[in-house]
Enzyme design. Sequence first.
Site, mmCIF file in Angstrom:
data_model
loop_
_atom_site.group_PDB
_atom_site.id
_atom_site.type_symbol
_atom_site.label_atom_id
_atom_site.label_comp_id
_atom_site.label_asym_id
_atom_site.label_seq_id
_atom_site.Cartn_x
_atom_site.Cartn_y
_atom_site.Cartn_z
ATOM 1 N N ASP A 168 4.513 2.344 10.291
ATOM 2 C CA ASP A 168 5.463 3.161 9.542
ATOM 3 C C ASP A 168 4.996 4.603 9.724
ATOM 4 O OD1 ASP A 168 6.901 4.610 7.703
ATOM 5 O OD2 ASP A 168 6.674 3.175 6.062
ATOM 6 N N GLU A 261 -2.861 4.618 -1.242
ATOM 7 C CA GLU A 261 -1.453 4.336 -0.997
ATOM 8 C C GLU A 261 -1.087 3.192 -1.936
ATOM 9 O OE1 GLU A 261 1.175 2.172 -0.299
ATOM 10 O OE2 GLU A 261 1.079 2.045 1.883
ATOM 11 N N GLU A 270 3.903 -4.542 -7.287
ATOM 12 C CA GLU A 270 2.524 -4.951 -6.986
ATOM 13 C C GLU A 270 1.518 -4.411 -8.003
ATOM 14 O OE1 GLU A 270 1.881 -3.841 -2.906
ATOM 15 O OE2 GLU A 270 2.888 -5.649 -2.164
ATOM 16 N N HIS A 419 8.944 1.594 5.558
ATOM 17 C CA HIS A 419 8.865 0.151 5.319
ATOM 18 C C HIS A 419 9.191 -0.205 3.874
ATOM 19 C CE1 HIS A 419 4.887 1.085 3.646
ATOM 20 N NE2 HIS A 419 4.845 -0.145 3.170
#
Length: 538
Positions: A168, A261, A270, A419
């Site tokens: 990405d 990230e 998540e 992505h």
Amino acid sequence: MEVLVSEDPKKRQEEFSLVSVSELSASASASPCSPVIARFTAASGVPELRFLQAFESTDGINLDLETAQLFGLGALESICISEDSDTSREKSYSRGVTIRFREEGNRRAFHNTFEQWKKEVIVQGTRLPNGAVSALKSKFDDKIEASSAKMYFHYYGQLLHQQNMLQDYVRTGTYYAAVIENRADFFGRVVVDVGAGSGILSLFAAQAGAKHVYAVEASEMAEYASKLIAGNPSLAQRITVVKGIVEEVELPEKADILISEPMGTLLVNERMLESYVIARDRFLVPHGKMFPSIGRIHMAPFSDEYLYVEIANKALFWQQQNYFGVDLTPLYGSAFQGYFSQPVVDAFDPRLLVAPAISHVMDFGSIKEEELYEIKIPLKFTASVGTRVHGLACWFDVLFNGSSVQRWLTTAPGAPTTHWYQLRCVLSQPLYVMAGQEITGQLHMVAHNAQSYTIYLTMSAKMWGPGALQGGILQTSSCKLDLKEPYYRMSQPQAYSLNQDQQPHHLLNTQDIPIQSNDVEEAELLQQTLQNSGGQLH
């Protein structure tokens, strides 16, 4: 320091040679015992920490590890306190000892062993070497389902998934630019890479002149990261890979900068943002920098008849009345709602938006972990066109607020695709609106233990025309979605034909999207951050 370890599991124990131990007492005459052996043992069936004078095996000070707390008082000194029970008394009492070590490395080893024993036999909080008390050791396990964590770390432990993120180029290139363009922030500084993955961000930080980088990674990817870093010897000497979760690992020094990230779908999926915040509280020096420092969730109503029909048609299978002699229609309603409970992840044409976007701002430097457990965002839009509203479109961006250059990483529709794509919550009952009509509602996200969120979306169209002054609600539609189970449509945006009465909406640059938040402090926060930076916005 001598460390002796028994290999017999039934007699497992570990011993440390100490300079001295003195029992905390109200008596001023209490004198230290020297030299001393500290023994971790469970021989009696109860995990204990025993302090014995050298060459003595019975008399000494016994502390119950179940209630013991360990605090660092300095480079060579710690204090251990435990609640003990005396059979001759009805009440429990506390006792403690001051421990002196020969060198700082010995003290760290003792603290690590102390924490390991507590972790293996008792579910309690971590006691940090600097004396700060943290309840984080079991917090990850308490709030995240074990099976979810296992799958999560297995997924990110595979190179093919790391390759997907590395390829990405919008993501990777923006991170690289944000770091290299702000060398002044990294040069000579200590950096912690939270959830380092392949170690690519650690290598970027080292390229920018970081004094040392600690790459913290919990999955098996830590081994690949070590291999990749070792293959770049000019940078490897300034990078240390630490395998473990940030809630539990110990680092030898504080960080001047955190880089990570932590973004998932819709920014929060998540639940890694929580780990990013925990790392801030554990490792970052006061007023240290975070890359990224701010995140924004952008939302706007959309109209997409093709998508709506596509989802609705999936349930037609259950309208069969004679499927091998079986009537499937009793399950049609459940199947219909089930398909609409999936958020749609894809790239869409920004001309499908029917109102200017609003934004919800998160300042990673000040937000509390608990604030991420439940997020409520009020919605208020003014329709630009008359159309059917099929739901709410969402995307996010993050800010790298460097001293030299400010750079945004955006996932906005119309911008180069990442992505993450974009996300849309589709209503099973669309709303009909006229141009100028107000759309209100709420986006309510509640975290769950599968490392994601349950989304509750409500959208209403207020009366338009003479009755609008009374503020009445004309239509309302709501849905419940699981962010953990999206529909990965991920098609490239199509060239949709517009109705004669529908005008295309020009996509705003991400940094120019007006913040129409009911929380004035959020807008002021972002504007203040941008003004104080003195850098140029890209």
